[in-house]
Design an enzyme around this catalytic site. Structure first.
Site, mmCIF file in Angstrom:
data_model
loop_
_atom_site.group_PDB
_atom_site.id
_atom_site.type_symbol
_atom_site.label_atom_id
_atom_site.label_comp_id
_atom_site.label_asym_id
_atom_site.label_seq_id
_atom_site.Cartn_x
_atom_site.Cartn_y
_atom_site.Cartn_z
ATOM 1 N N GLU A 15 1.516 -15.954 10.583
ATOM 2 C CA GLU A 15 1.547 -15.727 12.025
ATOM 3 C C GLU A 15 3.003 -15.404 12.372
ATOM 4 O O GLU A 15 3.905 -16.134 11.969
ATOM 5 C CB GLU A 15 1.110 -16.985 12.788
ATOM 6 C CG GLU A 15 1.067 -16.726 14.290
ATOM 7 C CD GLU A 15 0.780 -17.961 15.128
ATOM 8 O OE1 GLU A 15 0.854 -19.084 14.596
ATOM 9 O OE2 GLU A 15 0.490 -17.786 16.325
ATOM 10 N N ARG A 60 -0.636 -27.194 -0.681
ATOM 11 C CA ARG A 60 0.676 -26.727 -0.230
ATOM 12 C C ARG A 60 1.740 -27.233 -1.199
ATOM 13 O O ARG A 60 1.685 -28.355 -1.679
ATOM 14 C CB ARG A 60 0.940 -27.308 1.155
ATOM 15 C CG ARG A 60 2.267 -26.920 1.771
ATOM 16 C CD ARG A 60 2.521 -27.749 3.029
ATOM 17 N NE ARG A 60 1.457 -27.613 4.019
ATOM 18 C CZ ARG A 60 1.289 -26.550 4.796
ATOM 19 N NH1 ARG A 60 2.118 -25.537 4.711
ATOM 20 N NH2 ARG A 60 0.300 -26.484 5.667
ATOM 21 N N LYS A 117 7.998 -26.124 11.250
ATOM 22 C CA LYS A 117 8.625 -25.140 12.122
ATOM 23 C C LYS A 117 9.378 -25.823 13.259
ATOM 24 O O LYS A 117 10.485 -25.449 13.624
ATOM 25 C CB LYS A 117 7.519 -24.232 12.692
ATOM 26 C CG LYS A 117 7.934 -22.804 12.914
ATOM 27 C CD LYS A 117 6.706 -21.926 13.137
ATOM 28 C CE LYS A 117 6.036 -21.557 11.834
ATOM 29 N NZ LYS A 117 4.854 -20.709 11.996
#
Length: 554
Positions: free
Chosen positions: A35, A259, A269
């Site tokens: 994204e 992950r 983030k």
RNA sequence: UGGGUCAUGGUGUAAUGGUAACACAGCAGAUUUUGGUUCUGUUUUUCAGGGUUCGAGUCCUUGUGACCCAACCA
């Protein structure tokens, strides 16, 4: 990605090879779907290497697709930096695509669902929807709007698109099963109303598809064969498959892996943003940041990051890869390719009392002992020299084999010297040391028979130049800062040391951006973009392994 | 008291019923005009109980523990 057939396959490679062998697919197509709402970090790098690596290994291809379905958080600034980072890592996307390219198709498909009675417009508020959702142990309740007719829903959905409702007034939901044990399947939202400007579609749309409605269909449109994502999307797979089946379109398949985290790094983030905004680091590409741009500025090579991603392996369990493996990978790469140079970060003056005043002499040293083709470079020797403070001790501990009073040491690629005097100021601080050199010990033509154990780097005072050198250390003091209640409290106070007046050899004075060096015995360094003509600035990428430092800690 | 995913040295990853291995880290030594590199050696491992089997990390069973799911984020 290694193509060595001796290396064992990871579970995704096994799936792919089985699919290829069975003829289910003739070739594979993967995708990296960020994204565009932030900068890429080391976690993304592992995903990029995985997806592109698999595409490469099996002769397939990989798309870069921006999952740009939420206009309020996304921006072209991020699109550009992501493309740059992917290319810098060494991968060229087969196609650069955008979920927003598929908005019209996704809208049409939503209408197909409505016609089939599989989707409805819900005027419940967000709170009401949450309340009717139930809990993991209790089934949800059907929305009062669940049995609206397809005809009515079609008209309402068209009104949604036409902008006749304000933000949040209603949503389009799939009609699946409010009692499903999988919370994701309890009539998931497909579209929400956002009168927001989109970075690519502008003001064309005021309804935007949710992840679950956009992602699988985008995969299907592109005919992605293996849609690889992280474990937290595993519950979404049931919905992913449901949508594709309802539409009868190309059956892309989703596979989940764990992950890949890295110790001493943070990949949230929000937390990365905090570090920048509160000034704990200078920018998103600060060399201390675990962002791809940070690693780039720090001097990491793309090859070293790819190698790291290959070596940490792949699985389905929570994992934290060791930062020391990444450091091993960058040292391994740079050891082979970085030219050696002399720099003195913490200078101590040495006077060679038996060397004639005003005289200098040309010497030579290798650019890289690991690479005979790297050639040699000139050095200048003279009466006054600089060495590292660390390389002299007045009262040395056992096993110290550098310079000390009465002791001998080899100046690399030059002469053996012996210290006979220590000069101090009124406060007792050493200001310079006096040595004699052994004229017959010149490197390459040494007839002295002396074999001092220590070899140190040095610079001639006559032509040493100044430079700024930035020494970086781990950003955090703990292995897993993300698990701390206050991760900022675990910042390493010594994560940056700026040396304004380091000394470098002349060959380093006009180093260009992008060049990497080993400062002999000190570590690997690269040119920072802050460097100006006449004002060189170097970043330390990583130290050399330091057996002496370890010995001292004992 | 739902569903999903998982559990092998310090950290990761292999072993696909047949000697638990590889890398990094650690430790010890050799070589070295970088206390780097290179080379050699080495410490440390199958979540627990029960079962099947000549033989189980692997299969069965019962537990235990970890992570994810109740965003109009992705």
């Amino acid at each position: 990605m290694s193509t060595n057939s001796n290396t064992p396959l990871n579970f995704l490679e096994e799936i792919i090879e089985a699919d290829l062998a069975s003829g289910k697919h003739k070739t594979i197509l993967t995708r990296f779907p960020p994204e565009p709402n932030g900068y890429l970090h080391i976690g993304h790098a592992t995903s990029i290497c995985l997806n592109f690596g698999l595409g490469l290994k099996y002769g397939g291809a990989t798309n870069l697709r921006f999952d740009d379905t939420n206009p309020v958080t996304e921006d072209t600034e991020y699109v550009e930096s992501i493309i740059e980072d992917v290319r810098w890592l060494g991968f060229e996307p087969a196609n650069i695509l955008y979920a927003s390219d598929y908005f019209e198709q996704l809208y049409e498909w939503a209408k197909v669902l409505i016609q089939k009675g599989k989707a409805y417009v819900d005027f419940s508020t967000a709170e009401e929807i949450a309340a009717m959702k139930g809990t993991p142990t209790m089934p949800g309740q059907n929305s009062p709007y669940r049995d609206t007719t397809p005809e009515e829903n079609m008209a309402l959905f068209e009104k949604m698109r036409a902008g006749e409702f304000p933000d949040g007034h209603c949503t389009l939901r799939a009609k699946i099963d409010m009692a499903s044990s999988n919370m994701i399947m309890r009539d998931p939202l497909l579209y929400r109303i956002k009168h927001a400007h989109h970075h690519r579609t502008g003001d064309k749309w005021c309804i935007y598809p949710m992840y679950d409605w956009a992602h699988g269909q985008s995969d299907s449109i592109e005919k992605i064969t293996h849609s690889i994502c992280t474990l937290e999307f595993a519950p979404h797979r049931e919905l992913y498959d449901w949508c594709i089946e309802q539409l009868g379109i190309f059956p892309s398949k989703q596979y989940e892996f764990a992950r890949r985290n890295v110790s001493y790094a943070i990949t949230s983030k929000r937390k990365l943003k905090l570090l920048v905004e509160e000034g704990h680091v200078r920018s998103w590409d600060d060399p201390r940041m675990p962002t791809i741009s940070g690693f780039r500025r720090r001097g990491y090579t793309p090859a070293s990051i790819r190698e790291f991603c290959d070596r940490i392996g792949l699985g389905k369990r929570e994992m934290v890869a060791d930062m020391s493996l990444l450091e091993f990978c960058i040292r391994e790469d740079l050891n082979k390719i970085a030219l050696r140079r002399f720099a003195v970060l913490d200078p101590l003056k040495v006077v060679i009392t038996n060397y004639p005043e005003g005289q200098t002499e040309a010497l030579e040293t290798e650019n890289n002992p690991e690479d005979p083709n790297a050639g040699n470079r000139p050095l200048t020797f003279g009466r006054e020299l600089w060495i590292e403070q660390d390389d002299f001790m007045e009262n040395p501990p056992p096993k110290y084999f550098r310079l000390s009073p009465g002791g001998m040491v080899r100046l690399k690629s030059a002469y053996i010297i012996q210290c006979h005097d220590v000069v101090k100021d009124a406060n007792g601080h050493i200001t310079e040391i006096h040595c004699t050199y052994v004229p017959e010990s010149r490197s390459g033509q040494d007839t002295s028979g002396l074999k001092p154990k220590g070899v140190i780097h040095w610079l001639a005072a006559s032509n040493a130049q100044k430079a700024e050198v930035r020494l970086y250390d781990r950003l955090f003091q703990v292995e897993d800062p993300a698990s701390e209640e206050d991760f900022l409290a675990t910042l390493n106070p010594h994560n940056l040391q700026v040396i304004e007046n380091a000394l470098i050899e002349p060959a380093l004075a006009d180093a260009k951006l992008g060049e990497r060096f080993q400062f002999t015995r000190l570590g690997y360094f690269c040119v920072d973009p802050d460097a100006q003509p006449g004002k060189p600035v170097f970043n330390r990428t990583v130290t050399l392994k330091d057996a002496w430092a370890k010995e001292q800690q004992k």
